[in-house]
Design an enzyme around this catalytic site. Structure first.
Site, PDB file in Angstrom:
ATOM      1  N   ASP A 290       0.867  -1.180   0.000  1.00  0.00           N
ATOM      2  CA  ASP A 290       0.000   0.000   0.000  1.00  0.00           C
ATOM      3  C   ASP A 290       0.909   1.237   0.000  1.00  0.00           C
ATOM      4  OD1 ASP A 290      -3.109   0.803   1.200  1.00  0.00           O
ATOM      5  OD2 ASP A 290      -1.485   2.269   1.414  1.00  0.00           O
ATOM      6  N   ILE A 291       0.626   2.156  -0.911  1.00  0.00           N
ATOM      7  CA  ILE A 291       1.456   3.359  -1.001  1.00  0.00           C
ATOM      8  C   ILE A 291       1.192   4.254   0.209  1.00  0.00           C
ATOM      9  CG2 ILE A 291       1.994   5.401  -2.392  1.00  0.00           C
ATOM     10  CD1 ILE A 291       1.314   3.776  -4.876  1.00  0.00           C
TER      11      ILE A 291
ATOM     12  N   ASN B 161      -2.434  13.053  -4.290  1.00  0.00           N
ATOM     13  CA  ASN B 161      -3.634  13.563  -4.965  1.00  0.00           C
ATOM     14  C   ASN B 161      -3.966  14.990  -4.520  1.00  0.00           C
ATOM     15  OD1 ASN B 161      -4.282  11.383  -6.604  1.00  0.00           O
ATOM     16  ND2 ASN B 161      -5.523  10.384  -5.026  1.00  0.00           N
TER      17      ASN B 161
ATOM     18  N   ASP C  98      -2.274   9.308 -10.604  1.00  0.00           N
ATOM     19  CA  ASP C  98      -2.306   8.215 -11.587  1.00  0.00           C
ATOM     20  C   ASP C  98      -0.915   7.917 -12.145  1.00  0.00           C
ATOM     21  OD1 ASP C  98      -4.983   7.962 -11.225  1.00  0.00           O
ATOM     22  OD2 ASP C  98      -5.587   8.727 -13.191  1.00  0.00           O
TER      23      ASP C  98
ATOM     24  N   GLU D 112      -4.695   2.284  -4.465  1.00  0.00           N
ATOM     25  CA  GLU D 112      -3.233   2.328  -4.410  1.00  0.00           C
ATOM     26  C   GLU D 112      -2.700   1.128  -3.654  1.00  0.00           C
ATOM     27  OE1 GLU D 112      -4.416   2.803  -1.022  1.00  0.00           O
ATOM     28  OE2 GLU D 112      -2.575   3.970  -0.669  1.00  0.00           O
TER      29      GLU D 112
HETATM   30  P1  GH3 Z   1      -1.700   5.473   4.204  1.00  0.00           P
HETATM   31  O1  GH3 Z   1      -0.247   5.756   4.317  1.00  0.00           O
HETATM   32  O2  GH3 Z   1      -2.336   5.221   5.523  1.00  0.00           O
HETATM   33  O3  GH3 Z   1      -1.979   4.382   3.256  1.00  0.00           O
HETATM   34  O4  GH3 Z   1      -2.361   6.795   3.637  1.00  0.00           O
HETATM   35  P2  GH3 Z   1      -3.079   6.984   2.280  1.00  0.00           P
HETATM   36  O5  GH3 Z   1      -3.313   8.435   2.069  1.00  0.00           O
HETATM   37  O6  GH3 Z   1      -2.335   6.304   1.199  1.00  0.00           O
HETATM   38  O7  GH3 Z   1      -4.395   6.138   2.509  1.00  0.00           O
HETATM   39  P3  GH3 Z   1      -5.865   6.234   2.032  1.00  0.00           P
HETATM   40  O8  GH3 Z   1      -6.338   4.822   1.835  1.00  0.00           O
HETATM   41  O9  GH3 Z   1      -6.648   7.062   3.001  1.00  0.00           O
HETATM   42  O10 GH3 Z   1      -5.860   6.971   0.640  1.00  0.00           O
HETATM   43  C1  GH3 Z   1      -5.784   6.316  -0.536  1.00  0.00           C
HETATM   44  C2  GH3 Z   1      -6.117   7.286  -1.613  1.00  0.00           C
HETATM   45  O11 GH3 Z   1      -5.923   6.752  -2.889  1.00  0.00           O
HETATM   46  C3  GH3 Z   1      -7.539   7.768  -1.564  1.00  0.00           C
HETATM   47  C4  GH3 Z   1      -8.019   7.701  -2.991  1.00  0.00           C
HETATM   48  O12 GH3 Z   1      -8.586   8.901  -3.430  1.00  0.00           O
HETATM   49  C5  GH3 Z   1      -6.761   7.452  -3.764  1.00  0.00           C
HETATM   50  N1  GH3 Z   1      -6.972   6.664  -4.961  1.00  0.00           N
HETATM   51  C6  GH3 Z   1      -7.573   5.468  -5.060  1.00  0.00           C
HETATM   52  N2  GH3 Z   1      -7.568   5.050  -6.342  1.00  0.00           N
HETATM   53  C7  GH3 Z   1      -6.947   6.004  -7.073  1.00  0.00           C
HETATM   54  C8  GH3 Z   1      -6.647   6.153  -8.481  1.00  0.00           C
HETATM   55  O13 GH3 Z   1      -6.931   5.304  -9.304  1.00  0.00           O
HETATM   56  N3  GH3 Z   1      -5.991   7.272  -8.870  1.00  0.00           N
HETATM   57  C9  GH3 Z   1      -5.635   8.232  -7.963  1.00  0.00           C
HETATM   58  N4  GH3 Z   1      -5.000   9.293  -8.428  1.00  0.00           N
HETATM   59  N5  GH3 Z   1      -5.945   8.126  -6.646  1.00  0.00           N
HETATM   60  C10 GH3 Z   1      -6.572   7.032  -6.207  1.00  0.00           C
HETATM   61 MG    MG Z   2      -2.064   4.202   1.208  1.00  0.00          MG
HETATM   62 MG    MG Z   3      -4.904   2.042   0.820  1.00  0.00          MG
HETATM   63 MG    MG Z   4      -4.845   3.434   3.424  1.00  0.00          MG
END
Ligand code: GH3
Ligand code: MG
Ligand code: MG
Ligand code: MG
Length: 323
Positions: free
Chosen positions: A199-200, A207, A216, A242
């Site tokens: 997980d990123i 974003n 993306d 992500e």
């Molecule tokens: P953490 O270190 O706890 O993982 O923090 P985080 O911000 O990575 O975690 P969170 O799951 O809250 O956020 C993930 C984000 O990824 C939220 C969502 O808008 C974004 N996301 C999901 N799918 C896509 C995509 O296909 N493209 C983009 N640009 N963003 C995406």
């Molecule tokens: Mg994340």
């Molecule tokens: Mg996540």
């Molecule tokens: Mg997360």
């Protein structure tokens, strides 16, 4: 990944469907030992198509593996068995879909019926009428162009059904099916299967700070680094958002851990360039590793154990691998 994109573009909206169907001229293979008749057929077709005459059925069969759009076979030939040639062409993978016109004597009902049973697409009565020949050939070639197009489109759709559109990695559905089979095998004494869940870190900040498109781009660049750091037998996939998963057949936990850490380092050590190089982002990932336990284990439980590793990695500072 690029190859996939290009094949996508090739099949895109107006791309080729119409374009490819427009050119009606085709490569026609005439198989006949009656050279006068063969030449007459070739002369008639040559305005619209590219006819080639072949008197040897073996050579004809070989040629039909190539890019032949239509084969015209004299099934009443004296020096070879035309019906046999039709049967052989129909059973070979490369010529299975090739249109075949059979030239038959009007009085030879048994051979006409046999030719139809073997799967010829249409019949020409000898002596061959030029206009009828032109019309039947054109119809078959046009039909082939269209079915080729549909077949290619179907192949593409089938591939898209198991591919993540943004990254070109396997998608979740594909991964789940493969993992199911591998866990089942491991449960019955087969090789262990390992999974990495990644997980990123703080991806929302990418974003929020640089826009969804930049996000993306990060996902796409991450996919490249992921795919280039796993073995050919491993299955890197985008699980969603992500989150990514790698399924590793025949892998023990130590090796999975080592590969996971290599990916983690490859991500964190070189910043990601996005927005045409305007921005450079430091990206890190949190990774959980788990391996199948044998009897009674399930893909869901295996993924859950790896996911618990991700959770722990997040809780203890991120940018780390927990096995
Ligand atoms: P953490 O270190 O706890 O993982 O923090 P985080 O911000 O990575 O975690 P969170 O799951 O809250 O956020 C993930 C984000 O990824 C939220 C969502 O808008 C974004 N996301 C999901 N799918 C896509 C995509 O296909 N493209 C983009 N640009 N963003 C995406
Ligand atoms: Mg994340
Ligand atoms: Mg996540
Ligand atoms: Mg997360």
């Amino acid at each position: 990944l690029r190859e996939r994109e290009e094949s996508g573009r090739r099949l895109g909206v107006n791309a080729d469907g119409a374009g490819r169907l427009r050119g009606s001229g085709g490569r026609v293979l005439i198989v006949d030992d009656n050279l006068r008749q063969a030449q007459r057929i070739a002369d008639e077709l040559t305005r619209e198509h590219r006819p080639v005459i072949e008197t040897d059925p073996k050579a004809a069969l070989l040629a039909s593996r190539g890019l032949i759009d239509l084969m015209i076979v004299n099934v009443a030939a004296e020096s070879f068995d035309g019906l046999r040639l039709v049967a052989q062409a129909r059973s070979a993978e490369t010529s299975r879909h090739m249109p075949i016109l059979a030239v038959v004597e009007p009085t030879d009902r048994p051979r006409l019926i046999k030719a139809l049973e073997l799967g010829v697409n249409d019949i020409l009565m000898s002596p061959v009428d030029p206009e009828e020949l032109a019309a039947r050939a054109r119809t078959q070639i046009r039909r082939k162009r269209y079915t080729d197009f549909l077949r290619e489109k179907l192949d593409y759709s089938l591939e898209m059904a198991v591919t993540d559109a943004l990254t070109g990695l396997h998608n979740r559905r594909y991964m789940t099916g493969q993992l199911q089979a591998l866990v089942q095998r491991a449960n019955h004494g087969g090789d262990p299967v390992a999974v990495l869940v990644m997980d990123i870190d703080h991806f929302k900040a990418v974003n929020d700070g640089f826009g969804h498109d930049a996000g993306d781009e990060v996902l796409q660049e991450f996919a490249v680094r992921l795919a280039t750091n796993v073995r050919a037998v491993d299955l890197p996939c985008r699980f969603g958002g992500e989150e990514f998963v790698v399924v590793m057949p025949d892998t023990r936990i130590e090796d999975a851990h080592r590969i996971a850490d290599r990916i983690r380092r490859d991500v964190s050590s070189v910043p990601f360039r996005v927005m045409g190089g305007k921005e450079t982002l430091n990206i890190t990932i949190s990774v959980g590793v788990a391996v199948s336990l044998g009897q009674g284990d399930t893909p869901e439980a295996l993924l859950k154990r790896a996911d618990e590793g991700v959770y722990e990695a997040k809780a203890t500072g991120r940018n780390r691998v927990i096995a």
